[in-house]
Design a protein around this motif. Structure first.
Motif, PDB file in Angstrom:
ATOM      1  N   ILE A   5      -6.351  80.520  42.463  1.00 14.80           N
ATOM      2  CA  ILE A   5      -7.564  80.865  41.683  1.00 14.80           C
ATOM      3  C   ILE A   5      -7.019  81.150  40.235  1.00 14.80           C
ATOM      4  N   GLN A   6      -5.983  82.174  39.941  1.00 11.63           N
ATOM      5  CA  GLN A   6      -5.518  82.324  38.928  1.00 11.63           C
ATOM      6  C   GLN A   6      -5.054  81.172  37.911  1.00 11.63           C
ATOM      7  N   THR A   7      -4.481  80.320  38.543  1.00 12.31           N
ATOM      8  CA  THR A   7      -4.479  79.174  37.842  1.00 12.31           C
ATOM      9  C   THR A   7      -5.489  78.489  37.186  1.00 12.31           C
ATOM     10  N   LEU A   8      -6.742  78.258  37.982  1.00 14.27           N
ATOM     11  CA  LEU A   8      -7.784  77.963  37.479  1.00 14.27           C
ATOM     12  C   LEU A   8      -8.363  78.611  36.137  1.00 14.27           C
ATOM     13  N   PHE A   9      -8.297  79.984  36.331  1.00 19.97           N
ATOM     14  CA  PHE A   9      -8.959  80.870  35.298  1.00 19.97           C
ATOM     15  C   PHE A   9      -7.731  80.550  34.143  1.00 19.97           C
ATOM     16  N   LEU A  10      -6.520  80.715  34.316  1.00 25.72           N
ATOM     17  CA  LEU A  10      -5.731  80.557  33.194  1.00 25.72           C
ATOM     18  C   LEU A  10      -5.979  79.215  32.399  1.00 25.72           C
ATOM     19  N   PHE A  11      -6.124  78.238  33.271  1.00 20.52           N
ATOM     20  CA  PHE A  11      -6.434  76.780  32.493  1.00 20.52           C
ATOM     21  C   PHE A  11      -7.827  77.013  31.706  1.00 20.52           C
ATOM     22  N   ILE A  12      -8.744  77.785  32.307  1.00 24.83           N
ATOM     23  CA  ILE A  12      -9.957  77.774  31.670  1.00 24.83           C
ATOM     24  C   ILE A  12      -9.698  78.478  30.269  1.00 24.83           C
ATOM     25  N   ALA A  13      -8.965  79.700  30.304  1.00 27.15           N
ATOM     26  CA  ALA A  13      -8.766  80.356  29.085  1.00 27.15           C
ATOM     27  C   ALA A  13      -8.056  79.563  28.209  1.00 27.15           C
ATOM     28  N   PHE A  14      -7.302  78.663  28.712  1.00 28.90           N
ATOM     29  CA  PHE A  14      -6.564  77.606  27.726  1.00 28.90           C
ATOM     30  C   PHE A  14      -7.475  76.821  26.868  1.00 28.90           C
ATOM     31  N   THR A  46      -3.324  80.169  18.741  1.00 32.29           N
ATOM     32  CA  THR A  46      -2.540  79.410  19.260  1.00 32.29           C
ATOM     33  C   THR A  46      -1.473  79.968  20.296  1.00 32.29           C
ATOM     34  N   ILE A  47      -1.045  81.215  20.042  1.00 35.26           N
ATOM     35  CA  ILE A  47      -0.243  81.778  20.926  1.00 35.26           C
ATOM     36  C   ILE A  47      -1.020  82.393  22.089  1.00 35.26           C
ATOM     37  N   ALA A  48      -2.298  82.730  21.961  1.00 36.36           N
ATOM     38  CA  ALA A  48      -3.196  83.018  23.327  1.00 36.36           C
ATOM     39  C   ALA A  48      -3.417  81.711  24.006  1.00 36.36           C
ATOM     40  N   SER A  49      -3.659  80.565  23.449  1.00 33.78           N
ATOM     41  CA  SER A  49      -3.984  79.355  24.068  1.00 33.78           C
ATOM     42  C   SER A  49      -2.598  78.761  24.785  1.00 33.78           C
ATOM     43  N   LEU A  50      -1.587  78.531  24.076  1.00 33.11           N
ATOM     44  CA  LEU A  50      -0.482  78.022  24.794  1.00 33.11           C
ATOM     45  C   LEU A  50       0.138  78.934  25.671  1.00 33.11           C
ATOM     46  N   GLY A  51      -0.034  80.131  25.506  1.00 37.14           N
ATOM     47  CA  GLY A  51       0.523  81.320  26.431  1.00 37.14           C
ATOM     48  C   GLY A  51      -0.083  81.181  27.787  1.00 37.14           C
ATOM     49  N   SER A  52      -1.558  80.899  27.681  1.00 31.90           N
ATOM     50  CA  SER A  52      -2.311  80.809  28.909  1.00 31.90           C
ATOM     51  C   SER A  52      -1.828  79.570  29.963  1.00 31.90           C
ATOM     52  N   LEU A  53      -1.695  78.450  28.942  1.00 28.43           N
ATOM     53  CA  LEU A  53      -1.095  77.064  29.639  1.00 28.43           C
ATOM     54  C   LEU A  53       0.267  77.386  30.162  1.00 28.43           C
ATOM     55  N   GLY A  54       1.344  77.870  29.463  1.00 25.38           N
ATOM     56  CA  GLY A  54       2.572  78.450  29.874  1.00 25.38           C
ATOM     57  C   GLY A  54       2.510  79.339  30.909  1.00 25.38           C
ATOM     58  N   ALA A  55       1.793  80.099  31.173  1.00 27.93           N
ATOM     59  CA  ALA A  55       1.841  81.192  32.275  1.00 27.93           C
ATOM     60  C   ALA A  55       1.436  80.498  33.594  1.00 27.93           C
ATOM     61  N   ILE A  56       0.709  79.470  33.346  1.00 23.12           N
ATOM     62  CA  ILE A  56       0.218  78.890  34.715  1.00 23.12           C
ATOM     63  C   ILE A  56       1.772  78.350  35.747  1.00 23.12           C
ATOM     64  N   PHE A  57       2.739  78.185  34.915  1.00 25.29           N
ATOM     65  CA  PHE A  57       3.934  77.630  35.452  1.00 25.29           C
ATOM     66  C   PHE A  57       4.807  78.650  36.026  1.00 25.29           C
ATOM     67  N   LEU A  58       4.548  80.061  35.609  1.00 28.07           N
ATOM     68  CA  LEU A  58       5.366  81.050  36.166  1.00 28.07           C
ATOM     69  C   LEU A  58       4.945  81.435  37.418  1.00 28.07           C
ATOM     70  N   TYR A  59       4.078  80.827  38.388  1.00 23.81           N
ATOM     71  CA  TYR A  59       3.632  81.253  39.607  1.00 23.81           C
ATOM     72  C   TYR A  59       4.334  81.535  40.754  1.00 23.81           C
ATOM     73  N   ARG A  62       5.916  86.299  40.975  1.00 22.32           N
ATOM     74  CA  ARG A  62       4.685  87.035  40.684  1.00 22.32           C
ATOM     75  C   ARG A  62       4.830  88.154  39.605  1.00 22.32           C
ATOM     76  N   GLU A  63       5.750  88.708  39.841  1.00 20.10           N
ATOM     77  CA  GLU A  63       6.083  89.879  38.954  1.00 20.10           C
ATOM     78  C   GLU A  63       6.151  89.429  37.498  1.00 20.10           C
ATOM     79  N   SER A  64       6.865  88.403  37.110  1.00 22.40           N
ATOM     80  CA  SER A  64       6.971  87.796  35.686  1.00 22.40           C
ATOM     81  C   SER A  64       5.833  87.198  35.183  1.00 22.40           C
ATOM     82  N   HIS A  65       5.030  86.632  36.475  1.00 19.32           N
ATOM     83  CA  HIS A  65       3.521  86.117  36.033  1.00 19.32           C
ATOM     84  C   HIS A  65       2.846  87.226  35.642  1.00 19.32           C
ATOM     85  N   LEU A  66       2.720  88.193  36.352  1.00 15.27           N
ATOM     86  CA  LEU A  66       1.917  89.333  35.934  1.00 15.27           C
ATOM     87  C   LEU A  66       2.103  89.805  34.589  1.00 15.27           C
TER      88      LEU A  66
END
Length: 135
Positions: A5-14, A46-59, A62-66
């Motif tokens: 679900i967090q992937t979905l919410f990060l993509f929506i934030a993007f 831009t940082i907030a937007s692309l960061g949200s997209l990039g954070a999806i791939f850190l799944y 989990r510690e780094s993702h958080l």
């Protein structure tokens, strides 16, 4: 990755952060006579937007993702602060500022999506820790 679900919410934030670039609030920021407000707003957005997209791939970690999602809240709050400042500098609150109000709401919803994704990542970490205790 997709089933979390967090992937979905990060993509929506993007998507929400990206849609602010096509809003009247962003156009008003770029019309700033000094220029630094619009450029800083665009960089933080831009940082907030692309960061949200990039954070999806850190799944996988989990510690780094958080950690990264928590760090992304800072540029999100800064961009929201710039948006509020731009909104107030337009002349107050009124019925003629609907497009700009929509831009503010998009940024606020993106912030809420990032917060909820952070909560769900933290819940995953707690679940894994509890399962490790059972073993």
């Amino acid at each position: 990755m997709i089933q979390r679900i967090q992937t979905l919410f990060l993509f929506i934030a993007f998507l929400l952060n990206g849609s602010v670039f096509f809003n009247a609030l962003y156009r008003h920021a770029m019309d700033d006579p000094r220029g630094w407000i619009g450029i800083t707003f665009a960089i933080m957005l831009t940082i907030a937007s692309l960061g949200s997209l990039g954070a999806i791939f850190l799944y996988k970690n989990r510690e780094s993702h958080l950690r990264w999602v928590s760090r992304l809240l800072i540029p999100q709050v800064v961009s929201f602060g710039f948006a509020v400042g731009i909104y107030i500098s337009l002349g107050g609150f009124g019925t003629y500022l609907w497009d700009e109000t929509i831009g503010l709401c998009l940024l606020f919803l993106a912030f809420l999506c990032q917060l909820y994704a952070r909560k769900k990542i933290n819940d995953d970490i707690e679940l894994v820790k509890s399962m490790d205790r059972i073993r």
